[in-house]
Design an enzyme around this catalytic site. Structure first.
Site, PDB file in Angstrom:
ATOM      1  N   LYS A   9      36.595  12.770  -0.020  1.00  0.00           N
ATOM      2  CA  LYS A   9      38.019  12.912   0.296  1.00  0.00           C
ATOM      3  C   LYS A   9      38.863  11.951  -0.557  1.00  0.00           C
ATOM      4  O   LYS A   9      39.902  12.333  -1.096  1.00  0.00           O
ATOM      5  CB  LYS A   9      38.252  12.649   1.793  1.00  0.00           C
ATOM      6  CG  LYS A   9      37.682  13.760   2.674  1.00  0.00           C
ATOM      7  CD  LYS A   9      37.679  13.403   4.150  1.00  0.00           C
ATOM      8  CE  LYS A   9      36.925  14.466   4.950  1.00  0.00           C
ATOM      9  NZ  LYS A   9      36.761  14.136   6.367  1.00  0.00           N
TER      10      LYS A   9
ATOM     11  N   GLN B 198      37.240   9.183  10.349  1.00  0.00           N
ATOM     12  CA  GLN B 198      36.037   9.994  10.150  1.00  0.00           C
ATOM     13  C   GLN B 198      35.175   9.988  11.418  1.00  0.00           C
ATOM     14  O   GLN B 198      34.889   8.931  11.967  1.00  0.00           O
ATOM     15  CB  GLN B 198      35.248   9.452   8.940  1.00  0.00           C
ATOM     16  CG  GLN B 198      34.028  10.260   8.577  1.00  0.00           C
ATOM     17  CD  GLN B 198      34.376  11.665   8.057  1.00  0.00           C
ATOM     18  OE1 GLN B 198      35.315  11.846   7.289  1.00  0.00           O
ATOM     19  NE2 GLN B 198      33.611  12.657   8.482  1.00  0.00           N
TER      20      GLN B 198
ATOM     21  N   ASP C 112      44.360  15.675   9.953  1.00  0.00           N
ATOM     22  CA  ASP C 112      43.160  16.410  10.379  1.00  0.00           C
ATOM     23  C   ASP C 112      43.510  17.449  11.440  1.00  0.00           C
ATOM     24  O   ASP C 112      42.687  18.319  11.749  1.00  0.00           O
ATOM     25  CB  ASP C 112      42.114  15.449  10.977  1.00  0.00           C
ATOM     26  CG  ASP C 112      40.987  15.134   9.998  1.00  0.00           C
ATOM     27  OD1 ASP C 112      40.793  15.914   9.042  1.00  0.00           O
ATOM     28  OD2 ASP C 112      40.304  14.112  10.214  1.00  0.00           O
TER      29      ASP C 112
END
Ligand code: NAD
Length: 295
Positions: A53, A97, A120
């Site tokens: 990412k 994460q 997200d």
């Protein structure tokens, strides 16, 4: 003729569109979009995902900050880190994460993320907004699938879409997106899961079959209607001594036989997977431009 839905190529196109937009912003005197990624502990797969990412941010001209924290960090300390990023005006998007260590509540941490920075799309605010059809950050994997259907001009209106798997990050949002009153959408949706009876019979009635259950090569040709569009979300490593790496990737769909029946299909690798990061970058661009919540 079957269409192979190429997520790798599409994700490169999206990244190049994002890079062009970043250049326009910077040329006009604006600041680069900035993504912060929080990684707790040393899980190998998580490090790989976060690394990819951050690298992708570089590729499109974003700034990025990787915050690495010890496995032993307390929930309280992690919540403080998230709040500091929430308050930092230089940072547009924030991801934490997953998975987190067992002693930390994923719900508490997710709920701490400011919805305006939740690229997200995991916070209740963004899930709620998506469900209502309001502007929202949609979770990266479902968003990537929607974008593939759009760019490959797959007809969805009035079709029967069967989704296999009801996870919060893939199956469930996918079922909502495919039923909404816009394109892609307007499907009649059946959401199936581990308690569903007669799954093969139901799958066989799908015009569009979205498979996200996490079981290698679960969907076989006898479960698929002739001419169906098949989207395979699963990713699994299997040993393969003929490969330099010692493994290869397969999906939740038995590609060789299902591709004989489908009209369009996503391969693994190179289908849904590469779209996930492109979607995260796109959400971060939206955040920087205030396109979802306004600035
Ligand atoms: P999950 O384990 O959270 O959820 C699996 C779902 O499948 C559950 O809702 C369960 O009820 C259902 N299920 C399990 N067994 C079933 C069965 N026999 N019949 C019908 N339904 C069944 O999984 P997830 O996080 O949604 O991920 C699914 C797969 O997609 C995994 O292989 C994962 O690695 C992959 N994935 C890929 C990406 C990507 O970027 N390509 C992103 C997320 C997940």
């Amino acid at each position: 003729m079957i269409t192979i839905i190429d997520g790798k190529k599409t994700s490169e196109e999206i990244k190049s569109e994002i890079a062009t937009r970043v250049k326009e912003i910077v040329d006009a005197g604006g600041k680069k979009p900035h993504l912060a990624a929080v990684l707790v502990g040393n899980d190998g797969a998580s490090q790989t995902y976060v690394g990819a990412k951050v690298k992708a941010c570089d590729q499109v001209g974003f700034d990025s900050t990787l915050v690495r924290l010890e496995e032993t960090i307390s929930e309280e300390e992690l919540l403080t880190v998230v709040e500091d990023i929430n308050q930092n005006p230089a940072i547009d998007g924030l991801i934490v994460q997953l998975p987190l260590p067992k002693h930390i509540s994923v719900e508490k941490v997710t709920n701490k993320i400011k919805p305006e920075k939740d690229v997200d799309g995991f916070t209740p605010a963004n899930v709620g907004r998506m469900t209502l059809g309001w502007p929202a950050y949609v979770a990266a994997t479902p968003y990537g699938i929607v974008e593939l259907l759009k760019r490959y001009q797959i007809e969805t209106s009035g079709k029967h879409c069967v989704v296999i798997g009801r996870s919060h990050i893939v199956g469930s949002p996918m079922s909502i997106l495919m039923a909404r009153n816009e394109y892609p959408g307007n499907c009649t949706v059946t959401l199936t899961h581990s308690r569903t009876k007669n799954l093969p019979e139901i799958a066989k009635t799908a015009d569009i079959l979205i498979v996200a259950l996490g079981k290698p090569e679960f969907v076989t040709a006898d479960m698929v209607k002739e001419g169906a569009v098949v989207i395979d979300v699963g990713i699994h490593r299997v040993d393969d001594s003929s490969k330099k790496s010692g493994f290869r990737l397969i999906g939740d769909v038995k590609f060789d036989e299902v591709s004989q029946k489908a009209s369009a299909i996503t391969p693994v690798p190179g289908g849904v997977g590469p779209m996930t990061i492109a979607s995260l970058l796109f959400n971060t661009l939206l955040a920087a431009e205030g396109k979802v919540y306004g600035n």
